[in-house]
Each structure stands twice: as C-alpha cells, then as structure tokens.
Design a protein around this motif. Structure first.
Motif, PDB file in Angstrom:
ATOM      1  N   LEU A 248      -6.308  -4.298   5.090  1.00  0.00           N
ATOM      2  CA  LEU A 248      -5.246  -3.999   4.129  1.00  0.00           C
ATOM      3  C   LEU A 248      -5.259  -2.529   3.742  1.00  0.00           C
ATOM      4  O   LEU A 248      -4.199  -1.921   3.571  1.00  0.00           O
ATOM      5  CB  LEU A 248      -5.379  -4.895   2.896  1.00  0.00           C
ATOM      6  N   LEU A 249      -6.450  -1.943   3.633  1.00  0.00           N
ATOM      7  CA  LEU A 249      -6.526  -0.500   3.375  1.00  0.00           C
ATOM      8  C   LEU A 249      -5.901   0.279   4.525  1.00  0.00           C
ATOM      9  O   LEU A 249      -5.157   1.239   4.298  1.00  0.00           O
ATOM     10  CB  LEU A 249      -7.979  -0.059   3.183  1.00  0.00           C
ATOM     11  N   VAL A 250      -6.194  -0.125   5.750  1.00  0.00           N
ATOM     12  CA  VAL A 250      -5.639   0.546   6.929  1.00  0.00           C
ATOM     13  C   VAL A 250      -4.115   0.484   6.910  1.00  0.00           C
ATOM     14  O   VAL A 250      -3.439   1.490   7.118  1.00  0.00           O
ATOM     15  CB  VAL A 250      -6.213  -0.052   8.229  1.00  0.00           C
ATOM     16  N   VAL A 251      -3.570  -0.708   6.640  1.00  0.00           N
ATOM     17  CA  VAL A 251      -2.112  -0.852   6.566  1.00  0.00           C
ATOM     18  C   VAL A 251      -1.555   0.069   5.482  1.00  0.00           C
ATOM     19  O   VAL A 251      -0.538   0.739   5.683  1.00  0.00           O
ATOM     20  CB  VAL A 251      -1.708  -2.323   6.314  1.00  0.00           C
ATOM     21  N   GLY A 252      -2.216   0.119   4.348  1.00  0.00           N
ATOM     22  CA  GLY A 252      -1.761   0.977   3.255  1.00  0.00           C
ATOM     23  C   GLY A 252      -1.746   2.445   3.632  1.00  0.00           C
ATOM     24  O   GLY A 252      -0.802   3.175   3.312  1.00  0.00           O
ATOM     25  N   VAL A 253      -2.782   2.906   4.331  1.00  0.00           N
ATOM     26  CA  VAL A 253      -2.826   4.300   4.780  1.00  0.00           C
ATOM     27  C   VAL A 253      -1.740   4.547   5.813  1.00  0.00           C
ATOM     28  O   VAL A 253      -1.002   5.547   5.731  1.00  0.00           O
ATOM     29  CB  VAL A 253      -4.223   4.656   5.340  1.00  0.00           C
ATOM     30  N   GLU A 254      -1.607   3.647   6.771  1.00  0.00           N
ATOM     31  CA  GLU A 254      -0.590   3.817   7.818  1.00  0.00           C
ATOM     32  C   GLU A 254       0.819   3.857   7.248  1.00  0.00           C
ATOM     33  O   GLU A 254       1.679   4.572   7.767  1.00  0.00           O
ATOM     34  CB  GLU A 254      -0.698   2.680   8.846  1.00  0.00           C
ATOM     35  N   ARG A 255       1.071   3.148   6.192  1.00  0.00           N
ATOM     36  CA  ARG A 255       2.408   3.124   5.567  1.00  0.00           C
ATOM     37  C   ARG A 255       2.588   4.198   4.504  1.00  0.00           C
ATOM     38  O   ARG A 255       3.642   4.286   3.899  1.00  0.00           O
ATOM     39  CB  ARG A 255       2.660   1.757   4.946  1.00  0.00           C
ATOM     40  N   GLY A 256       1.553   4.961   4.246  1.00  0.00           N
ATOM     41  CA  GLY A 256       1.657   6.015   3.247  1.00  0.00           C
ATOM     42  C   GLY A 256       1.589   5.525   1.814  1.00  0.00           C
ATOM     43  O   GLY A 256       1.944   6.265   0.886  1.00  0.00           O
ATOM     44  N   GLU A 257       1.126   4.307   1.594  1.00  0.00           N
ATOM     45  CA  GLU A 257       0.987   3.762   0.236  1.00  0.00           C
ATOM     46  C   GLU A 257      -0.209   4.382  -0.479  1.00  0.00           C
ATOM     47  O   GLU A 257      -0.202   4.500  -1.705  1.00  0.00           O
ATOM     48  CB  GLU A 257       0.836   2.237   0.267  1.00  0.00           C
ATOM     49  N   ILE A 258      -1.262   4.720   0.296  1.00  0.00           N
ATOM     50  CA  ILE A 258      -2.450   5.371  -0.241  1.00  0.00           C
ATOM     51  C   ILE A 258      -2.937   6.398   0.769  1.00  0.00           C
ATOM     52  O   ILE A 258      -2.587   6.330   1.955  1.00  0.00           O
ATOM     53  CB  ILE A 258      -3.606   4.371  -0.554  1.00  0.00           C
ATOM     54  N   THR A 259      -3.735   7.329   0.314  1.00  0.00           N
ATOM     55  CA  THR A 259      -4.338   8.318   1.210  1.00  0.00           C
ATOM     56  C   THR A 259      -5.648   7.776   1.755  1.00  0.00           C
ATOM     57  O   THR A 259      -6.221   6.817   1.219  1.00  0.00           O
ATOM     58  CB  THR A 259      -4.630   9.631   0.453  1.00  0.00           C
ATOM     59  N   ARG A 260      -6.149   8.427   2.793  1.00  0.00           N
ATOM     60  CA  ARG A 260      -7.466   8.071   3.317  1.00  0.00           C
ATOM     61  C   ARG A 260      -8.531   8.254   2.243  1.00  0.00           C
ATOM     62  O   ARG A 260      -9.462   7.468   2.154  1.00  0.00           O
ATOM     63  CB  ARG A 260      -7.823   8.943   4.523  1.00  0.00           C
ATOM     64  N   GLU A 261      -8.382   9.298   1.463  1.00  0.00           N
ATOM     65  CA  GLU A 261      -9.361   9.567   0.419  1.00  0.00           C
ATOM     66  C   GLU A 261      -9.400   8.438  -0.618  1.00  0.00           C
ATOM     67  O   GLU A 261     -10.479   8.034  -1.058  1.00  0.00           O
ATOM     68  CB  GLU A 261      -9.063  10.913  -0.264  1.00  0.00           C
ATOM     69  N   THR A 262      -8.241   7.949  -0.980  1.00  0.00           N
ATOM     70  CA  THR A 262      -8.185   6.828  -1.923  1.00  0.00           C
ATOM     71  C   THR A 262      -8.806   5.590  -1.298  1.00  0.00           C
ATOM     72  O   THR A 262      -9.609   4.897  -1.943  1.00  0.00           O
ATOM     73  CB  THR A 262      -6.728   6.545  -2.354  1.00  0.00           C
ATOM     74  N   ALA A 263      -8.458   5.311  -0.055  1.00  0.00           N
ATOM     75  CA  ALA A 263      -9.031   4.148   0.641  1.00  0.00           C
ATOM     76  C   ALA A 263     -10.551   4.255   0.697  1.00  0.00           C
ATOM     77  O   ALA A 263     -11.268   3.277   0.438  1.00  0.00           O
ATOM     78  CB  ALA A 263      -8.439   4.018   2.039  1.00  0.00           C
ATOM     79  N   ASP A 264     -11.053   5.427   1.017  1.00  0.00           N
ATOM     80  CA  ASP A 264     -12.505   5.623   1.084  1.00  0.00           C
ATOM     81  C   ASP A 264     -13.144   5.458  -0.292  1.00  0.00           C
ATOM     82  O   ASP A 264     -14.237   4.890  -0.416  1.00  0.00           O
ATOM     83  CB  ASP A 264     -12.843   6.999   1.664  1.00  0.00           C
ATOM     84  N   ALA A 265     -12.494   5.949  -1.323  1.00  0.00           N
ATOM     85  CA  ALA A 265     -13.027   5.819  -2.684  1.00  0.00           C
ATOM     86  C   ALA A 265     -13.080   4.348  -3.094  1.00  0.00           C
ATOM     87  O   ALA A 265     -14.065   3.897  -3.698  1.00  0.00           O
ATOM     88  CB  ALA A 265     -12.182   6.629  -3.673  1.00  0.00           C
ATOM     89  N   TRP A 266     -12.024   3.590  -2.782  1.00  0.00           N
ATOM     90  CA  TRP A 266     -12.029   2.162  -3.106  1.00  0.00           C
ATOM     91  C   TRP A 266     -13.145   1.449  -2.353  1.00  0.00           C
ATOM     92  O   TRP A 266     -13.863   0.633  -2.925  1.00  0.00           O
ATOM     93  CB  TRP A 266     -10.680   1.535  -2.781  1.00  0.00           C
ATOM     94  N   LEU A 267     -13.280   1.754  -1.066  1.00  0.00           N
ATOM     95  CA  LEU A 267     -14.326   1.141  -0.264  1.00  0.00           C
ATOM     96  C   LEU A 267     -15.709   1.436  -0.849  1.00  0.00           C
ATOM     97  O   LEU A 267     -16.571   0.560  -0.932  1.00  0.00           O
ATOM     98  CB  LEU A 267     -14.218   1.633   1.185  1.00  0.00           C
ATOM     99  N   GLU A 268     -15.918   2.658  -1.277  1.00  0.00           N
ATOM    100  CA  GLU A 268     -17.194   3.038  -1.887  1.00  0.00           C
ATOM    101  C   GLU A 268     -17.433   2.261  -3.184  1.00  0.00           C
ATOM    102  O   GLU A 268     -18.547   1.781  -3.434  1.00  0.00           O
ATOM    103  CB  GLU A 268     -17.223   4.541  -2.177  1.00  0.00           C
ATOM    104  N   THR A 269     -16.401   2.087  -4.001  1.00  0.00           N
ATOM    105  CA  THR A 269     -16.527   1.309  -5.229  1.00  0.00           C
ATOM    106  C   THR A 269     -16.898  -0.132  -4.911  1.00  0.00           C
ATOM    107  O   THR A 269     -17.786  -0.709  -5.549  1.00  0.00           O
ATOM    108  CB  THR A 269     -15.213   1.358  -6.052  1.00  0.00           C
ATOM    109  N   TRP A 270     -16.220  -0.712  -3.930  1.00  0.00           N
ATOM    110  CA  TRP A 270     -16.529  -2.099  -3.564  1.00  0.00           C
ATOM    111  C   TRP A 270     -17.989  -2.234  -3.161  1.00  0.00           C
ATOM    112  O   TRP A 270     -18.650  -3.191  -3.527  1.00  0.00           O
ATOM    113  CB  TRP A 270     -15.642  -2.572  -2.423  1.00  0.00           C
ATOM    114  N   ARG A 271     -18.450  -1.272  -2.372  1.00  0.00           N
ATOM    115  CA  ARG A 271     -19.833  -1.315  -1.896  1.00  0.00           C
ATOM    116  C   ARG A 271     -20.824  -1.141  -3.050  1.00  0.00           C
ATOM    117  O   ARG A 271     -21.768  -1.908  -3.185  1.00  0.00           O
ATOM    118  CB  ARG A 271     -20.078  -0.200  -0.882  1.00  0.00           C
ATOM    119  N   GLU A 272     -20.621  -0.095  -3.811  1.00  0.00           N
ATOM    120  CA  GLU A 272     -21.614   0.287  -4.812  1.00  0.00           C
ATOM    121  C   GLU A 272     -21.565  -0.553  -6.083  1.00  0.00           C
ATOM    122  O   GLU A 272     -22.601  -0.826  -6.679  1.00  0.00           O
ATOM    123  CB  GLU A 272     -21.484   1.768  -5.138  1.00  0.00           C
ATOM    124  N   GLU A 273     -20.376  -0.961  -6.502  1.00  0.00           N
ATOM    125  CA  GLU A 273     -20.266  -1.706  -7.755  1.00  0.00           C
ATOM    126  C   GLU A 273     -20.152  -3.215  -7.558  1.00  0.00           C
ATOM    127  O   GLU A 273     -20.461  -3.973  -8.469  1.00  0.00           O
ATOM    128  CB  GLU A 273     -19.066  -1.205  -8.558  1.00  0.00           C
TER     129      GLU A 273
END
Length: 171
Positions: free
Chosen positions: A128-153
């Motif tokens: 879903l993050l990939v789809v969001g980046v591909e469609r311009g809904e979020i940036t790669r940086e935002t996707a990476d930040a969310w992924l990091e939050t999921w992992r760490e928190e």
C-alpha cells in the motif's frame, strides 16, 4: 486501486493498526477509495483502543464517519478450515474478499498463504505504501518514515529497509 487489486479491498487489523499508528487512516481512504473491514476487525481495533492503544482512535472514528466501511459479515459462518488456520479477523476478512471478488489487505503470513491457495488477491502494508508513492499520494520519505515508526514503535517486521527497495528500478 482496482487497476492492480480488485475492489473492494478488505483491511485486516494489522494493516489498520499500522496506518493508524502513523496517523494515516486518511491515506488508506485516499488510496483505496472505499476500504472495508469486517465486524471482527472492527471489534479487534475497538478492543485495542479500549485497552489503551489511543492511536487506534483515528481508525475507530473512520469506521463511524464512513471513511472505512464496515461490511456485513460474510454469508454463512466462516468455514472451520479457515478458523483453524487464521484468527477471527483474518478468517472473516478472507471469506468476505472471496465472496465479493475483492482483495485482502493483510501482513499475516498464514492469511497471505491461504489467500494465494484460494486465488484471492493480496496486498500488504508495504504494498500500500508503494501504491501511494507511485500515485503521488505520499513521498518516499514519508513512506520510509511510516515504515520506521511501524518497526520501532509497533514491532512490525518488514522484509525491506526502505520503500525504494521494492519500487521499480530501485535497489
């Protein structure tokens, strides 16, 4: 979403929880149009909020505000075979997607495998993050930040370090 994954898309509790933890329920609605959860998933998310996981409040509000629809339970009871292999939320989600010709959004390995056996399309949180980046809904940086939050928190296991690892042409 229908171009890649047949609609409707049924979200399981882990996917809802991941995106709620980064205040990104609106992202799910934007990318999926009209995502759905089954009653067992709604109940699981509400139970989590009641147990003190306040970040789930945005998901509960989305159920009430119709951002994320709550589907009727699947016809009939969920087959014992599904219930023996999955928890209630994933079993009901898989059954609903099968009955409606939709997609299941899950990160649960057992649910993903069973969906494959049943030829039900599957997407996970990273997809879903990939789809969001591909469609311009979020940036790669935002996707990476969310992924990091999921992992760490949230203790989320991800097979990639960053979204660029799975986007076409990136390594």
């Amino acid at each position: 979403m229908g171009d890649r994954y047949p609609l409707p898309v049924f979200l399981d509790a882990t996917v809802v929880s991941n995106f709620a933890s980064t205040d990104a329920i609106g992202f799910l609605v934007a990318v999926l149009g009209s995502p759905l959860v089954v009653p067992a998933v709604r109940e699981e998310i509400e139970r989590g909020q009641n147990l003190g996981h306040e970040y789930l409040a945005s998901a509960v509000e989305a159920f009430d505000d119709e951002g994320i629809g709550v589907a009727d339970p699947p016809d009939g009871s969920v087959e014992r075979g599904l219930r023996n292999r999955l928890d209630a939320g994933e079993a009901e989600t898989l059954r609903a997607a099968a009955e409606r010709g939709g997609t299941i959004a899950t990160d649960d390995l057992a649910a993903r495998r069973l969906a494959g056996e049943l030829s039900i399309p599957v997407v996970g949180s990273i997809g879903l993050l990939v789809v969001g980046v591909e469609r311009g809904e979020i940036t790669r940086e935002t996707a990476d930040a969310w992924l990091e939050t999921w992992r760490e928190e949230r203790g989320y296991y991800a097979p990639v370090e960053r979204i660029g690892d799975v986007l076409d042409g990136d390594g």
